[in-house]
Design an enzyme around this catalytic site. Structure first.
Site, short mmCIF file in Angstrom:
data_model
loop_
_atom_site.label_atom_id
_atom_site.label_comp_id
_atom_site.label_asym_id
_atom_site.label_seq_id
_atom_site.Cartn_x
_atom_site.Cartn_y
_atom_site.Cartn_z
N CYS A 301 0.82 -1.21 0.00
CA CYS A 301 0.00 0.00 0.00
C CYS A 301 0.86 1.26 0.00
O CYS A 301 0.45 2.29 -0.48
CB CYS A 301 -0.96 -0.01 1.18
SG CYS A 301 -0.18 -0.52 2.70
N GLU A 398 -4.45 3.45 -7.53
CA GLU A 398 -3.56 2.45 -6.97
C GLU A 398 -3.63 1.17 -7.81
O GLU A 398 -4.70 0.58 -7.97
CB GLU A 398 -3.96 2.14 -5.53
CG GLU A 398 -2.98 1.20 -4.85
CD GLU A 398 -3.35 0.93 -3.40
OE1 GLU A 398 -4.54 0.75 -3.10
OE2 GLU A 398 -2.43 0.88 -2.56
#
Lengths: 487, 294
Positions: A301, A398
């Protein structure tokens, strides 16, 4: 760059022989039940689902699919256990947690091998990073259990109750440790659900916890997919939800517990800027870029997925970066020389491939390592995109894979603006030899973790967590205790 | 000959200026006898959005000020409050308070502002850490302001609720938009005048008057608001606020049982609510590993 420029050939002189990690010493059952109240029990649904090795596409084991009634059973066990666990002295609680840490160190190699089999990450990483860090987390928080009143001045901290914890597939054991260790140290009990593609190390952890003699029901580990997670989130007798995963799911969770008094911490997505200034030590910076985006196949992440290079050194950095990408060994995660392992699942590989297509369609220039990838299993070549801009989807969203989007910049003001101009705020990287520039940047970047002249470093004592849509709350350090205490 | 008194126009406070609501709407404020004492701006969504833009614009400058300087400005606010003490007491009495209660509320408000003034350059030391990581890195964590904070202040207090809500937020370097008490809005407007003469940059605090029933969905759904604090106890509003917060992962804090007069209504933990923790890593050259006998 001209096409005639000579290229370094790193693998021309010799090939490394395969160096596969031995898997004979591990024990994996064919089928795993739910770990509730200190024992493994069959799921109410009687249903099981398979977990696969993403590097071979072979089935490893079957795990139980927990439904609402199983979740209820686990929460009830945790509630009963909370009464005595929360009353136990901090020193005694701490000793149980120390035991878990020690057992994990003793069984470290087995955990590392299973982590790599189930998730696809290189054995080098699970052996040297995931498992030791997980054990260290338990060891660190064990020592806090009898010292909580020192962590929060002028407060009398109390545990919250039953914590529901939902963790992702990128660091399965490590995330379980990040969640369980502080919760137990603070005197809570736990219902934890690992991700459906990587349940095995959490279940091995359940075995370890059973062996440790931890009182029944203090930690319950149940498996399942999104529905099981939703049942945990919505269970009325849970006091706290801790979630690590995508921003989309985090938002759903925040919304669905709006009418309750449940406490919440979220560790969500990111799109970190990794910023290289012209006065940076460029070779080190290139290592940092590689580590930033290709560590754990980019399933991180806080991955440094947006690279900003100061224009004056862009050509040289990009050339060095391409050269370095060529040397990355992509393939069998179980091989000790492998740098980039398997993509965690077919679904994730499809998502990454889709983003690569989007990047090309948006007009960015793609470069991939010329390495070969295994025919079987889910693999993706290390990829970078040049000539991207802020509005590109591969810059804004992302990807969670080994795909790097590169932009250049001229001034500090420009790069701060670009780095911050995104809904995420988890992490950032800065590379320069000038101290004052580092502090200028690190104070202005709106991100929870800033690595200066390094990247992707983690430690139990170091708080981790995001600004903005990357979530709230911190894990690690004494800050991580606050998430599990009423102050 | 008797002199005709000049009545005050109560306006809202956005970006350091005192506009009327862009909507042109008002609601009458009545005293106990039912007589109209003032026309109060009934602020709109657009007013809130304008105030948010002002707050965002002011954030960089305010959060970039030294902590010492912020402390001085908060202290200056307390000085200005003290100077206007009689006016606040009169307004509180006009809104139904006894003389004794009014005096106590104003004095407590001033003291609370001084309390938070002192915290400006201290909470960071209390809540920062150097983290002993197990590698050759220097690693430290510090609190940083969350950003723009939307506040719906206590309904039953005209001044103290406002100060209790605003002071910890701006002490920590955030900027804010505050909805004042709907039934007791007079002090809010006067408090804005205090802020405006206290060296507080325009936009750091923006004060609206109006109805929470109308504005709470807008406060909580705005995509460029980082956190929201709610000091009332309407359960339906709390639920809506928490739901809307998920649109951009807002940090939400609800204080529905706070006793404003108690010592527990002020603490550095209220500052911490609207702080993020930033952790910075940097490698160190490991002298010990080189066996240097220094």
């Amino acid at each position: 760059m001209s096409k005639k420029e000579p290229k370094l050939k790193f693998n021309a002189a010799w090939e490394l022989a395969p160096a596969p990690e031995d898997t004979k010493h591990i024990s994996i059952k064919k089928q795993y039940d739910l770990f509730i109240n200190g024992e493994f029990v069959k799921p109410n649904s009687k249903k099981y689902f398979a977990t696969y090795n993403p590097a071979t596409e072979e089935k490893i084991a079957e795990v139980a699919d927990a439904d609402e009634r199983d979740v209820d059973k686990a929460v009830k066990a945790a509630r009963v256990a909370f009464n005595s666990w929360s009353k136990l002295s901090g020193a005694e609680r701490g000793k149980y947690i120390y035991r878990i840490a020690r057992l994990m160190q003793e069984r470290a190699r087995e955990f590392a091998v299973i982590e790599t089999m189930d998730g696809g990450k290189p054995i080098r990483e699970s052996r040297d990073i995931d498992v030791p860090l997980a054990a260290n987390h338990f060891f660190y928080y064990a020592g806090w259990a009898d010292k909580l009143e020192y962590a929060f001045p002028n407060r009398n901290p109390k545990p919250l109750g039953v914590a529901g914890q939902i963790i992702p597939w990128n660091f399965p054991l490590l995330m379980a440790a990040w969640k369980i260790a502080p919760a137990l140290a603070a005197g809570n009990t736990v219902v934890l659900k690992p991700a459906e593609t990587t349940p095995l190390t959490a279940l091995k952890l359940a075995e370890l916890i059973r062996d440790s003699g931890l009182p029944k029901g203090v930690v319950n580990i149940i498996t399942g997919a999104g529905k099981t997670g939703a049942a945990i989130v919505n269970h009325p007798d849970i006091n706290k939800i801790a979630f690590t995963g995508s921003t989309d799911v985090g938002k759903l969770i925040q919304k669905s517990i709006a009418g309750s008094n449940k406490k919440l911490t979220l560790e969500l997505g990111g799109k970190a800027a990794n910023i290289i200034f012209e006065d940076a030590p460029l070779d080190q910076a290139v290592e940092g870029i590689i580590n930033g985006i290709f560590f754990n196949q980019g399933h991180v992440c806080c991955a440094g997925s947006r690279l900003f290079i100061q224009e004056s050194v862009a050509d040289v950095v990009i050339r060095k970066l391409k050269d370095r990408m060529e040397t990355l060994r992509v393939g069998d995660p179980m091989d000790k020389n492998t740098d980039v392992g398997a993509i965690n699942s077919k679904e994730q590989l499809m998502k990454i491939s889709e983003y690569i297509k989007i990047g090309k369609n948006e007009g960015a220039e793609m470069y991939q390592s010329s390495c070969s990838i295994p025919k079987k299993g889910y693999f993706c070549k290390p990829t970078l995109f040049l000539n991207t801009s802020q509005s590109h989807r591969i810059v804004q969203e992302e990807i969670f894979g080994p795909v790097l989007a590169i932009q250049t910049f001229r001034t500090i003001e420009e790069v701060i603006e670009k780095a911050n101009n995104i809904p995420y705020g988890l992490s950032a990287g800065v590379w320069t030899d000038k101290g004052s520039k580092i502090f200028n940047l690190t104070t202005k970047l709106r991100a929870g973790v800033v690595w200066a002249n390094t990247y992707n470093k983690f430690d139990p004592t170091s708080p981790f967590g995001g600004y903005k849509e990357s979530g709230f709350g911190r894990e690690g350090g004494l800050h991580g205790l606050a998430a599990y205490l009423e102050l | 000959m008797s002199r005709l008194e000049i009545l005050k126009t109560y306006k809202i406070y956005i970006g350091g200026q005192f506009p009327r609501t862009e909507s042109g709407r008002y609601y009458p404020l009545k005293n106990k006898k039912g007589e109209i004492t003032a026309n109060i701006c009934l602020s709109s969504r657009k007013d809130f959005r304008n105030a948010e833009v002002a707050a965002r614009g002011a954030f960089g400058g305010w959060s970039g000020k030294t902590a010492f300087n912020r402390g001085q400005i908060l202290y200056r606010i307390a000085e200005m409050l003290e100077g206007r003490k009689e006016q606040f007491i009169a307004e509180l009495i006009l809104q139904g308070a006894t003389t004794a209660a009014a005096k106590q509320e104003v004095e407590l408000s001033i003291d609370r502002m001084v309390y938070y003034s002192g915290w400006c350059d201290k909470f960071m030391q209390v809540y920062s850490s150097v983290n002993p990581v197990a590698s050759s890195h220097f690693n430290f964590s510090v609190p940083e302001p969350t950003g723009v904070v939307a506040i719906i202040a206590d309904e039953n207090s005209s001044l103290l609720g406002l100060v209790t809500a605003i002071a910890p937020v701006i002490a920590g370097g955030n900027t804010c938009i505050v909805l004042a008490s709907e039934s007791k809005p007079l002090c809010a407007v006067t408090f804005a005048e205090v802020l405006n003469t206290s060296d507080l940059p325009g936009g750091v605090v923006n004060i609206l008057t109006g109805a929470s029933a109308e504005l709470h969905p807008h406060f909580s759904s705005h995509m460029d608001v980082n956190a929201m604090i709610y000091y009332r106890n309407n359960k339906a509003e709390i639920k809506t606020i928490k739901e809307n917060a998920s649109l951009n992962v807002k940090r939400i804090f609800v204080y529905d049982q706070l006793n404003l007069n108690a010592a527990s209504a002020q603490s550095p933990y209220f500052i911490l609510d609207t702080q993020e923790t930033k952790t910075t890593w940097h490698p160190i050259e490991n002298i010990g590993a080189a066996k240097a006998g220094y």
